[in-house]
Every structure is written in structure tokens, then in C-alpha cells.
Design a protein around this motif. Sequence first.
Motif, PDB file in Angstrom:
ATOM      1  N   ALA A 162       1.010  -2.073   0.383  1.00  0.00           N
ATOM      2  CA  ALA A 162       0.105   0.260  -0.142  1.00  0.00           C
ATOM      3  C   ALA A 162       0.649   1.127  -0.174  1.00  0.00           C
ATOM      4  O   ALA A 162       2.153   0.890   1.109  1.00  0.00           O
ATOM      5  CB  ALA A 162      -1.049  -0.254   1.368  1.00  0.00           C
ATOM      6  N   SER A 163       0.111   2.264  -1.001  1.00  0.00           N
ATOM      7  CA  SER A 163       1.303   2.983  -0.560  1.00  0.00           C
ATOM      8  C   SER A 163       0.744   4.534   0.462  1.00  0.00           C
ATOM      9  O   SER A 163      -0.678   4.276   0.370  1.00  0.00           O
ATOM     10  CB  SER A 163       1.171   3.955  -2.048  1.00  0.00           C
ATOM     11  OG  SER A 163       1.875   3.509  -2.904  1.00  0.00           O
ATOM     12  N   VAL A 164       1.377   5.421   0.521  1.00  0.00           N
ATOM     13  CA  VAL A 164       0.995   6.345   1.471  1.00  0.00           C
ATOM     14  C   VAL A 164       1.460   8.281   1.186  1.00  0.00           C
ATOM     15  O   VAL A 164       2.179   8.130   0.245  1.00  0.00           O
ATOM     16  CB  VAL A 164       1.613   6.430   2.806  1.00  0.00           C
ATOM     17  CG1 VAL A 164       1.049   7.633   3.698  1.00  0.00           C
ATOM     18  CG2 VAL A 164       1.534   4.795   2.936  1.00  0.00           C
ATOM     19  N   TYR A 165      -0.306   8.429   1.417  1.00  0.00           N
ATOM     20  CA  TYR A 165      -0.159   9.738  -0.268  1.00  0.00           C
ATOM     21  C   TYR A 165      -0.226  10.732   1.283  1.00  0.00           C
ATOM     22  O   TYR A 165      -1.060  10.973   1.824  1.00  0.00           O
ATOM     23  CB  TYR A 165      -1.286  10.528  -0.740  1.00  0.00           C
ATOM     24  CG  TYR A 165      -0.539   9.278  -1.659  1.00  0.00           C
ATOM     25  CD1 TYR A 165       0.085   8.913  -3.134  1.00  0.00           C
ATOM     26  CD2 TYR A 165      -0.982   7.990  -2.092  1.00  0.00           C
ATOM     27  CE1 TYR A 165       1.047   8.328  -3.784  1.00  0.00           C
ATOM     28  CE2 TYR A 165      -0.417   6.470  -3.176  1.00  0.00           C
ATOM     29  CZ  TYR A 165       0.258   7.331  -4.183  1.00  0.00           C
ATOM     30  OH  TYR A 165       0.240   6.363  -4.920  1.00  0.00           O
ATOM     31  N   LYS A 222       3.347  10.855  -2.569  1.00  0.00           N
ATOM     32  CA  LYS A 222       3.730   9.388  -2.171  1.00  0.00           C
ATOM     33  C   LYS A 222       4.697   9.641  -0.976  1.00  0.00           C
ATOM     34  O   LYS A 222       5.960  11.161  -1.297  1.00  0.00           O
ATOM     35  CB  LYS A 222       4.343   8.860  -3.382  1.00  0.00           C
ATOM     36  CG  LYS A 222       4.396   6.798  -2.348  1.00  0.00           C
ATOM     37  CD  LYS A 222       4.402   5.625  -3.791  1.00  0.00           C
ATOM     38  CE  LYS A 222       4.692   5.185  -3.086  1.00  0.00           C
ATOM     39  NZ  LYS A 222       5.035   3.410  -3.501  1.00  0.00           N
ATOM     40  N   ILE A 223       4.838   9.801   0.418  1.00  0.00           N
ATOM     41  CA  ILE A 223       5.054  10.425   1.206  1.00  0.00           C
ATOM     42  C   ILE A 223       6.460   8.392   1.676  1.00  0.00           C
ATOM     43  O   ILE A 223       6.464   8.635   2.615  1.00  0.00           O
ATOM     44  CB  ILE A 223       5.332  11.031   2.314  1.00  0.00           C
ATOM     45  CG1 ILE A 223       3.276  10.181   3.072  1.00  0.00           C
ATOM     46  CG2 ILE A 223       4.691  12.160   1.801  1.00  0.00           C
ATOM     47  CD1 ILE A 223       2.961  11.242   4.413  1.00  0.00           C
ATOM     48  N   SER A 231       7.891   2.247   6.195  1.00  0.00           N
ATOM     49  CA  SER A 231       8.394   4.238   6.304  1.00  0.00           C
ATOM     50  C   SER A 231       7.382   4.875   5.776  1.00  0.00           C
ATOM     51  O   SER A 231       7.172   4.857   4.533  1.00  0.00           O
ATOM     52  CB  SER A 231       9.703   3.985   6.323  1.00  0.00           C
ATOM     53  OG  SER A 231       9.827   3.882   4.819  1.00  0.00           O
ATOM     54  N   VAL A 232       7.661   6.151   6.879  1.00  0.00           N
ATOM     55  CA  VAL A 232       6.838   7.482   6.454  1.00  0.00           C
ATOM     56  C   VAL A 232       7.712   8.724   7.021  1.00  0.00           C
ATOM     57  O   VAL A 232       8.007   8.743   7.762  1.00  0.00           O
ATOM     58  CB  VAL A 232       5.225   7.546   6.446  1.00  0.00           C
ATOM     59  CG1 VAL A 232       4.625   9.073   6.684  1.00  0.00           C
ATOM     60  CG2 VAL A 232       4.781   6.646   6.065  1.00  0.00           C
ATOM     61  N   SER A 233       7.794   9.717   5.874  1.00  0.00           N
ATOM     62  CA  SER A 233       8.599  11.043   6.447  1.00  0.00           C
ATOM     63  C   SER A 233       7.509  12.237   6.098  1.00  0.00           C
ATOM     64  O   SER A 233       7.194  11.810   4.778  1.00  0.00           O
ATOM     65  CB  SER A 233       9.423  11.026   6.110  1.00  0.00           C
ATOM     66  OG  SER A 233       9.922  11.115   5.072  1.00  0.00           O
ATOM     67  N   PHE A 234       7.572  13.418   6.825  1.00  0.00           N
ATOM     68  CA  PHE A 234       6.881  14.112   6.313  1.00  0.00           C
ATOM     69  C   PHE A 234       8.043  15.457   5.424  1.00  0.00           C
ATOM     70  O   PHE A 234       9.275  15.845   6.687  1.00  0.00           O
ATOM     71  CB  PHE A 234       5.956  14.863   7.392  1.00  0.00           C
ATOM     72  CG  PHE A 234       5.104  14.163   7.692  1.00  0.00           C
ATOM     73  CD1 PHE A 234       3.625  13.980   6.213  1.00  0.00           C
ATOM     74  CD2 PHE A 234       4.723  13.200   8.399  1.00  0.00           C
ATOM     75  CE1 PHE A 234       2.433  13.306   6.885  1.00  0.00           C
ATOM     76  CE2 PHE A 234       3.607  12.466   8.692  1.00  0.00           C
ATOM     77  CZ  PHE A 234       2.533  12.633   7.773  1.00  0.00           C
ATOM     78  N   LEU A 235       7.808  16.233   4.461  1.00  0.00           N
ATOM     79  CA  LEU A 235       9.185  16.626   4.605  1.00  0.00           C
ATOM     80  C   LEU A 235       8.292  18.382   4.500  1.00  0.00           C
ATOM     81  O   LEU A 235       7.474  18.962   4.197  1.00  0.00           O
ATOM     82  CB  LEU A 235       9.760  16.855   2.726  1.00  0.00           C
ATOM     83  CG  LEU A 235      10.051  15.556   2.850  1.00  0.00           C
ATOM     84  CD1 LEU A 235      10.347  15.507   0.707  1.00  0.00           C
ATOM     85  CD2 LEU A 235      11.743  15.647   3.533  1.00  0.00           C
ATOM     86  N   ARG A 238      -3.140  18.104   8.898  1.00  0.00           N
ATOM     87  CA  ARG A 238      -3.198  17.223   6.955  1.00  0.00           C
ATOM     88  C   ARG A 238      -3.833  16.128   6.968  1.00  0.00           C
ATOM     89  O   ARG A 238      -3.423  15.314   7.655  1.00  0.00           O
ATOM     90  CB  ARG A 238      -1.609  17.058   7.130  1.00  0.00           C
ATOM     91  CG  ARG A 238      -1.341  18.247   7.209  1.00  0.00           C
ATOM     92  CD  ARG A 238       0.490  18.179   7.316  1.00  0.00           C
ATOM     93  NE  ARG A 238       1.303  17.334   8.276  1.00  0.00           N
ATOM     94  CZ  ARG A 238       2.408  17.057   8.736  1.00  0.00           C
ATOM     95  NH1 ARG A 238       3.158  17.777   7.776  1.00  0.00           N
ATOM     96  NH2 ARG A 238       2.359  16.859  10.030  1.00  0.00           N
ATOM     97  N   GLN A 239      -4.325  15.836   4.950  1.00  0.00           N
ATOM     98  CA  GLN A 239      -4.716  14.338   4.806  1.00  0.00           C
ATOM     99  C   GLN A 239      -3.677  13.510   4.473  1.00  0.00           C
ATOM    100  O   GLN A 239      -3.164  13.443   3.601  1.00  0.00           O
ATOM    101  CB  GLN A 239      -6.437  14.562   4.143  1.00  0.00           C
ATOM    102  CG  GLN A 239      -7.114  13.405   4.227  1.00  0.00           C
ATOM    103  CD  GLN A 239      -7.779  13.818   4.473  1.00  0.00           C
ATOM    104  OE1 GLN A 239      -7.948  14.278   5.853  1.00  0.00           O
ATOM    105  NE2 GLN A 239      -8.593  12.596   5.017  1.00  0.00           N
ATOM    106  N   VAL A 240      -3.989  12.575   5.356  1.00  0.00           N
ATOM    107  CA  VAL A 240      -3.103  11.249   5.052  1.00  0.00           C
ATOM    108  C   VAL A 240      -3.906   9.897   4.654  1.00  0.00           C
ATOM    109  O   VAL A 240      -4.821   9.918   5.206  1.00  0.00           O
ATOM    110  CB  VAL A 240      -2.588  11.490   6.065  1.00  0.00           C
ATOM    111  CG1 VAL A 240      -1.369   9.224   5.428  1.00  0.00           C
ATOM    112  CG2 VAL A 240      -1.379  11.777   6.715  1.00  0.00           C
ATOM    113  N   THR A 241      -3.849   9.133   3.450  1.00  0.00           N
ATOM    114  CA  THR A 241      -4.498   8.626   2.934  1.00  0.00           C
ATOM    115  C   THR A 241      -3.185   7.512   2.068  1.00  0.00           C
ATOM    116  O   THR A 241      -2.475   7.760   1.589  1.00  0.00           O
ATOM    117  CB  THR A 241      -4.943   8.929   1.210  1.00  0.00           C
ATOM    118  OG1 THR A 241      -5.640  10.251   1.287  1.00  0.00           O
ATOM    119  CG2 THR A 241      -5.796   7.908   0.256  1.00  0.00           C
ATOM    120  N   VAL A 242      -3.994   6.216   2.602  1.00  0.00           N
ATOM    121  CA  VAL A 242      -2.669   4.838   1.800  1.00  0.00           C
ATOM    122  C   VAL A 242      -4.203   4.394   1.985  1.00  0.00           C
ATOM    123  O   VAL A 242      -5.453   3.705   1.457  1.00  0.00           O
ATOM    124  CB  VAL A 242      -2.950   4.201   3.244  1.00  0.00           C
ATOM    125  CG1 VAL A 242      -2.280   2.418   3.767  1.00  0.00           C
ATOM    126  CG2 VAL A 242      -2.916   5.170   4.695  1.00  0.00           C
TER     127      VAL A 242
END
Length: 209
Positions: free
Chosen positions: A30-33, A38-39, A62-66, A202-206
Motif C-alpha cells: 500500500a502507498s501512503v500519500y 507519495k511519502i 516507512s513514512v516521512s513528512f517534508l 493534514r490529510q493522509v491517504t493509504v
Amino acid sequence: MLRTLLAPLMIIGLFTGTALADSSQRNMFASVYLKKDKIGQVHLTTIRNEKGEIEKLSANASVSFLGMEVYGFTQNLKESWNSGELQDMNGKTDDNGTAHEISLARTSEDYQATYNGKDLTLPLNAFPTSPWHYAITENTLLFNIVDFELLNVKIAKDAETVDIGGKSVDTEKFTFTGDWQAKLWFDKNKDFVKGEYDVSGRQVTVILD
């Protein structure tokens, strides 16, 4: 808090062991956005018995916010289930440098748990904030898989068609309100296909790949 809302995205660990002969193992990605960016990515492994019930669940992600700086969140977590009931859970979380360590074991009366060395008890009717389990949609008392905080929620259900990888998928959409804000989509087989979370505005989508 940020870790409270991020935790359901990151059910992370490495499953070791051999599946039973009548069990099936499935690997998914699954991708995290964050908006359209994509994060991160989740690699999910589930092992189910002949009834389709999850017995083992693990993932790598793994997830990171820039932004002004990179915000990182990682977690190692193992879950064991039997007949749809959580039996034990062990995990370590690094929430941008802040460590959280948990363990949990089911007894006949409650869950005996520890968080960062402190003993806790949790009621058996509480369900982990694990979006991969369809049964989360049937529980209005949850517990955070980072720090075992109890969360009271209300759940609304709707039918909705979503686009996954260019294909239209008929789903059940569940909206959680209260102490945990989330939206989860499951297909006709009750498998996770999409999740949305509001993280510090912030809206995060998986989305399942």
C-alpha cells in the motif's frame, strides 16, 4: 496528537514462523500519500486460517513528512490472533525520536499490558487501531497501538465505489468519529483497500497498490 493518528498507518514488523497447513499467507503493498505526494509505503503480510480469519499480521513501512524538517515514524509490531480474538501483541515505536514500547497478553478477564515498563490492564472489548482488520468496523471502543490509550468512537457505514489502480472497486466505507478520526474502505471480501486520516490538519491517504 500526531503519533495517535499516525499509528494506524504503521503496523510494522517481520513475521517469522511457518503457517499451518490449512492457513494461507498473503503479501500486499500500500502507498501512503500526503495530498498527491507519495511519502511512504506499507508492505503487509497476513496469515489466515481456513475460515479466513487473521492469525498473524505484520508489515514493513516507512513514512516521512517534508517541511521545515523531515518527520519520521517507524514501528515494529507483531500481533497474534485466534478465532478473531487478539491473543498477544509486542511492539516498539520511534515517533521522530520518541520511543514507545508495548506488550500485551490476553487473559480470561482482560488484557495484561505494559507501556514503557508501566503495567496496565485493558478491557477485552477494546480493539486495536489496526485498519487492516475488518472487525475494527464492529467496535466502538478502540485502543491506540502506540501507547494503549483507550478511544471511544462512533462509526457510520456507506456503500461507495472507489478507484484503485485504475479499476473501480465496490466497497463499504466506514467513517470513524470521536476520539479517533478516520475513514476506512473494505472490498466485498472484507479486505482493506483504502484509508484516510487527518494528521495535524493534514490529510493522509493509504491506498492498496
